[in-house]
Design a protein around this motif. Structure first.
Motif, PDB file in Angstrom:
ATOM      1  N   LEU A  33     -40.149  29.470   1.095  1.00  0.00           N
ATOM      2  CA  LEU A  33     -39.300  28.407   0.090  1.00  0.00           C
ATOM      3  C   LEU A  33     -39.877  28.611  -1.408  1.00  0.00           C
ATOM      4  O   LEU A  33     -39.187  28.567  -2.248  1.00  0.00           O
ATOM      5  N   ASP A  34     -41.320  28.475  -1.509  1.00  0.00           N
ATOM      6  CA  ASP A  34     -42.030  28.595  -2.843  1.00  0.00           C
ATOM      7  C   ASP A  34     -41.848  29.810  -3.677  1.00  0.00           C
ATOM      8  O   ASP A  34     -42.178  30.107  -4.597  1.00  0.00           O
TER       9      ASP A  34
ATOM     10  N   LYS B 175     -35.603  14.083   5.484  1.00  0.00           N
ATOM     11  CA  LYS B 175     -36.617  15.156   5.765  1.00  0.00           C
ATOM     12  C   LYS B 175     -36.331  16.562   4.909  1.00  0.00           C
ATOM     13  O   LYS B 175     -37.390  17.033   4.450  1.00  0.00           O
ATOM     14  N   LEU B 176     -35.157  16.697   4.724  1.00  0.00           N
ATOM     15  CA  LEU B 176     -34.876  17.815   3.769  1.00  0.00           C
ATOM     16  C   LEU B 176     -35.328  17.637   2.449  1.00  0.00           C
ATOM     17  O   LEU B 176     -35.860  18.372   1.855  1.00  0.00           O
ATOM     18  N   PHE B 177     -35.325  16.508   1.880  1.00  0.00           N
ATOM     19  CA  PHE B 177     -35.471  15.986   0.485  1.00  0.00           C
ATOM     20  C   PHE B 177     -37.120  16.056   0.361  1.00  0.00           C
ATOM     21  O   PHE B 177     -37.582  16.600  -0.637  1.00  0.00           O
TER      22      PHE B 177
ATOM     23  N   GLY C 267     -32.424  12.871   8.948  1.00  0.00           N
ATOM     24  CA  GLY C 267     -32.606  14.311   8.715  1.00  0.00           C
ATOM     25  C   GLY C 267     -32.522  14.563   7.556  1.00  0.00           C
ATOM     26  O   GLY C 267     -33.267  15.758   6.789  1.00  0.00           O
ATOM     27  N   LEU C 268     -31.487  14.065   6.551  1.00  0.00           N
ATOM     28  CA  LEU C 268     -31.418  14.637   5.266  1.00  0.00           C
ATOM     29  C   LEU C 268     -32.585  14.039   4.250  1.00  0.00           C
ATOM     30  O   LEU C 268     -33.052  14.824   3.247  1.00  0.00           O
TER      31      LEU C 268
ATOM     32  N   GLY D 243     -41.731  21.752  -1.380  1.00  0.00           N
ATOM     33  CA  GLY D 243     -41.509  23.265  -2.164  1.00  0.00           C
ATOM     34  C   GLY D 243     -41.969  23.257  -3.687  1.00  0.00           C
ATOM     35  O   GLY D 243     -42.265  24.356  -4.245  1.00  0.00           O
TER      36      GLY D 243
ATOM     37  N   SER E  46     -34.338  15.264  13.868  1.00  0.00           N
ATOM     38  CA  SER E  46     -33.036  14.773  13.352  1.00  0.00           C
ATOM     39  C   SER E  46     -32.520  15.994  12.318  1.00  0.00           C
ATOM     40  O   SER E  46     -31.150  16.071  11.998  1.00  0.00           O
ATOM     41  N   LEU E  47     -33.361  16.740  11.761  1.00  0.00           N
ATOM     42  CA  LEU E  47     -32.732  17.630  10.686  1.00  0.00           C
ATOM     43  C   LEU E  47     -32.013  19.035  11.473  1.00  0.00           C
ATOM     44  O   LEU E  47     -31.170  19.359  11.124  1.00  0.00           O
TER      45      LEU E  47
ATOM     46  N   ILE F 146     -29.078  17.869  12.763  1.00  0.00           N
ATOM     47  CA  ILE F 146     -27.835  18.225  11.849  1.00  0.00           C
ATOM     48  C   ILE F 146     -27.251  19.747  11.975  1.00  0.00           C
ATOM     49  O   ILE F 146     -26.044  20.086  11.774  1.00  0.00           O
TER      50      ILE F 146
ATOM     51  N   ASP G  58     -45.626  23.767  -3.931  1.00  0.00           N
ATOM     52  CA  ASP G  58     -46.077  25.219  -3.921  1.00  0.00           C
ATOM     53  C   ASP G  58     -45.460  26.169  -4.831  1.00  0.00           C
ATOM     54  O   ASP G  58     -45.879  27.282  -5.001  1.00  0.00           O
TER      55      ASP G  58
ATOM     56  N   LYS H 132     -39.031  18.142   2.336  1.00  0.00           N
ATOM     57  CA  LYS H 132     -39.325  19.442   2.405  1.00  0.00           C
ATOM     58  C   LYS H 132     -39.130  19.990   0.866  1.00  0.00           C
ATOM     59  O   LYS H 132     -40.006  20.993   0.564  1.00  0.00           O
ATOM     60  N   ILE H 133     -38.066  19.671   0.266  1.00  0.00           N
ATOM     61  CA  ILE H 133     -38.076  20.236  -0.974  1.00  0.00           C
ATOM     62  C   ILE H 133     -38.843  19.859  -1.889  1.00  0.00           C
ATOM     63  O   ILE H 133     -39.539  20.600  -2.535  1.00  0.00           O
TER      64      ILE H 133
END
Lengths: 134, 532
Positions: free
Chosen positions: B455-456, A19-21, A16-17, A27, B4-5, B8, A30, A23-24
């Protein structure tokens, strides 16, 4: 048993973490340009579509989704602004603004400031992440 | 099978749902500051409490004790958290508010209430806390100033930090002044017989003060070396009624209450609960410091309801040392210990944490008893500093559920769970934003304005018959939301950074500790949200 449960939880956490990285990372790509768009519409909707127990995000999402699929919704562009990373700014504003549109143009200008702040907050997060620990 | 995210986030959200609202604490502080009578605590949601909340909020805004921008920022944490935050800061006696000046005569405002609250805590105030500042206030302040050997203004501000005030007293009076005598009519025969060891107490005093002092000679001749029936009780009666002695009795009770050992009334009457609190404190510190201090070292029963207490030893021995420079705080150090522990140990630790949380949530509620407020001390700064002394043992104490330390752990972890509740909320908020969008909607009748932030930074707004008033409301809402977002993203950044550096330690309890650590660090650095 406890170990197995923990291992599964750890795997989910890592994934999960991760995936978050990711996503960042997306970003960051973009964030090179910024687009602010303001529309006015006469879309027919019931208040209960939008507001339920205060403000329900899912309901609002549905309204937004409907707006994009219903071509008969009357939606007019009031203003569009694009800000590039090199600070080039292009703006399109509707012709013959009514008094109500003038109010929305003010909103649009404020939203450009807010959009910049929002992007700034995101960029700060990224720089915090990559800067060395203090 | 959830992503999974998303897993969490839902686990964080279900943790969040388990935290109780801070209503009991808010109500207690409102009574302490005189906004509501103690009997209103029986009706926590009643009209009196509601009125008290409104009145406090108005006074807070007019008080000049906090910057307007800070108040505005803190409102974004929700009304309950906002009230809790400021009420706790105002009633804090670890690192409390320093008043810029004393109120003027006739004034009744937050500063007046704060002066009366502090005098009340120290047993120097008999009137309602919401009385206007007047002659009685000045008399109370002058008595406090006499004890503290300073000006009334200095004295009331020193009560913002009871520890420092105590240090000042210890430096200003001869050591023998801290051998406190008190009468405890309501103490049980059991307590008396357990504490009847005046010879040992006397021998200890001899070691502390030296045999030849007049003070000790007098005590040996008239108290310790006598049979119980020939003890000089008139001396004990006289000393126990002296102003400074009575003030010290109250101060000791406040110290015990502050550290969670004593949960009875602050009434300067040291009964069985207070006596037990001393025994509990000694047991806890013995375990923490690996010492074997005996109770007779500082407390003895002398007969005819009289006890003697070596406050000099007690206050000095258990004083908080200065925070060692450069040392990480308790939660940061515990986070590392948790991360490095094996899976089975972490699993037990998680269960114990759940148990601590349940017990903290069901903690005793404040109530009216014998016309007084039976209250809980919610401040934890002193406790956190003390905890640094034995931080290496805390993880083990939690796992082993060590009985002597369980009360201490409950008080300590109350701070952890509070920070966790706020940190989790910020974390979820920030991550949801990172996942794609934040929608802000303002509706009024058939008017509506919806803005979608990505987000952007891209923003799309759609207005439906929006009037200038709706536009104004929408912009206010947007500013507030962005303020929150800014804070949340900073918290998320801090958490992710720690995780990036310690990916091998990742586990659910480690994540929770990392969230607490991240939230505390950002809160400390973030004086207030961006000023608009």
């Amino acid at each position: 048993m406890a170990t197995e449960v923990n291992n599964e939880g750890k795997e989910k956490l890592k994934s999960g973490l991760g995936k978050l990285f990711q996503k960042i990372g997306q970003g960051i790509e973009d964030a090179a340009s910024l687009e602010v768009t303001t529309f006015t519409g006469s879309f027919e909707y019931k208040v209960s579509d939008v507001v339920k127990n205060g403000v329900d995000k899912v309901q609002i999402e549905n309204v937004l989704k409907n707006l994009t699929v219903q071509n008969d919704s009357k939606l007019e562009l009031v203003a569009f602004t694009s800000v590039k990373i090199d600070s080039d700014v292009s703006t399109i504003v509707k012709k013959d603004l009514s008094q109500a549109d003038e109010e929305l143009l003010k909103l649009h200008k404020d939203m450009i400031t807010s959009a910049k702040e929002s992007r700034q907050a995101f960029i700060k997060l990224v720089t915090d992440l990559i800067s060395p620990a203090k | 099978m959830p992503d999974s995210l998303e897993w969490i986030l839902s686990k964080c959200e279900s943790e969040l749902e388990s935290f109780p609202e801070p209503a009991p604490e808010i109500n207690q502080h409102l009574v302490e500051l005189g906004y509501a009578p103690a009997h209103a605590l029986s009706f926590p949601e009643g009209r009196l409490m509601q009125k008290a909340r409104d009145e406090f909020e108005a006074d807070l805004g007019n008080s000049d004790l906090f910057p307007v921008e800070e108040l505005r920022m803190m409102r974004r944490m929700g009304k309950n958290r906002f009230l809790q935050h400021y009420l706790r800061r105002l009633t804090d006696i670890d690192e409390g508010i320093v008043l810029p000046g004393l109120p003027s005569r006739g004034e009744i405002n937050l500063a007046t209430r704060l002066v009366h609250y502090r005098l009340d805590l120290m047993g120097l105030w008999e009137m309602p806390v919401n009385s206007s500042f007047g002659t009685s206030s000045v008399v109370g302040l002058e008595r406090l100033a006499d004890f503290g050997k300073c000006t009334p203004f200095e004295a009331i501000n020193q009560l913002a930090d009871i520890e420092q005030f105590t240090v000042r007293l210890l430096a200003s009076y001869p050591e023998e002044s801290f051998i406190v005598t008190f009468q405890s009519v309501r103490s049980s025969d059991d307590s008396r017989s357990k504490l009847a060891h005046r010879n040992s107490f006397g021998r200890q005093l001899k070691q502390d003060f030296g045999e030849r002092t007049d003070f000790l000679k007098f005590l040996q001749q008239n108290i310790f070396n006598r049979r119980e029936e020939t003890i000089d009780y008139s001396y004990l009666a006289r000393v126990s009624k002296s102003d400074f002695n009575r003030f010290l009795v109250r101060l000791i009770q406040v110290h015990q209450w502050q550290e969670g050992f004593y949960n009875g009334l602050l009434d300067s009457d040291l009964g069985d609960l207070s006596l037990k609190s001393f025994v509990d404190a000694i047991k806890a510190y013995n375990l923490a410091d690996e010492k074997d201090v005996k109770i007779k070292r500082f407390l003895t029963y002398l007969g005819q309801d009289y006890f003697m207490f070596n406050a000099l030893f007690f206050l000095k021995e258990y004083m908080v040392e200065h925070e060692p420079a450069g040392q990480e705080d308790v939660w940061t150090q515990l986070a590392t210990q948790v991360g490095k522990a094996d899976d089975d140990s972490q699993s037990v630790f998680s269960q114990r944490l759940d148990q601590l949380q349940r017990e903290i949530s069901h903690n005793k509620q404040p109530e009216e008893r014998r016309g007084l407020l039976a209250r809980i001390y919610y401040g934890v700064k002193k406790l956190l500093k003390k905890a640094l002394r034995f931080v290496r043992k805390i993880y083990r104490w939690v796992i082993d559920k060590v009985a002597q330390m369980w009360s201490f752990l409950k008080k300590l972890f109350a701070d952890f769970f509070e920070n966790l509740a706020q940190g989790l909320s910020m974390f979820v908020n920030g991550v949801r934003f990172l996942l794609g969008r934040k929608i802000i909607a303002t509706s009024s009748g058939r008017e509506s304005l919806i803005s979608k932030f990505q987000l952007d930074g891209d923003v799309s707004s759609i207005a439906f018959q929006a009037s200038s008033e709706t536009v104004r409301l929408h912009l206010d809402e947007t500013r507030n939301t962005l303020g929150e977002m800014n804070f949340s993203l900073t918290v998320v950044g801090m958490i992710l950074k720690t995780i990036m550096q310690s990916l091998s330690l990742i586990s659910w309890p480690f994540l929770l500790f990392t969230i607490v650590k991240g939230f505390r660090q950002v809160s400390a650095n973030f004086k207030y949200y961006k000023t608009y």
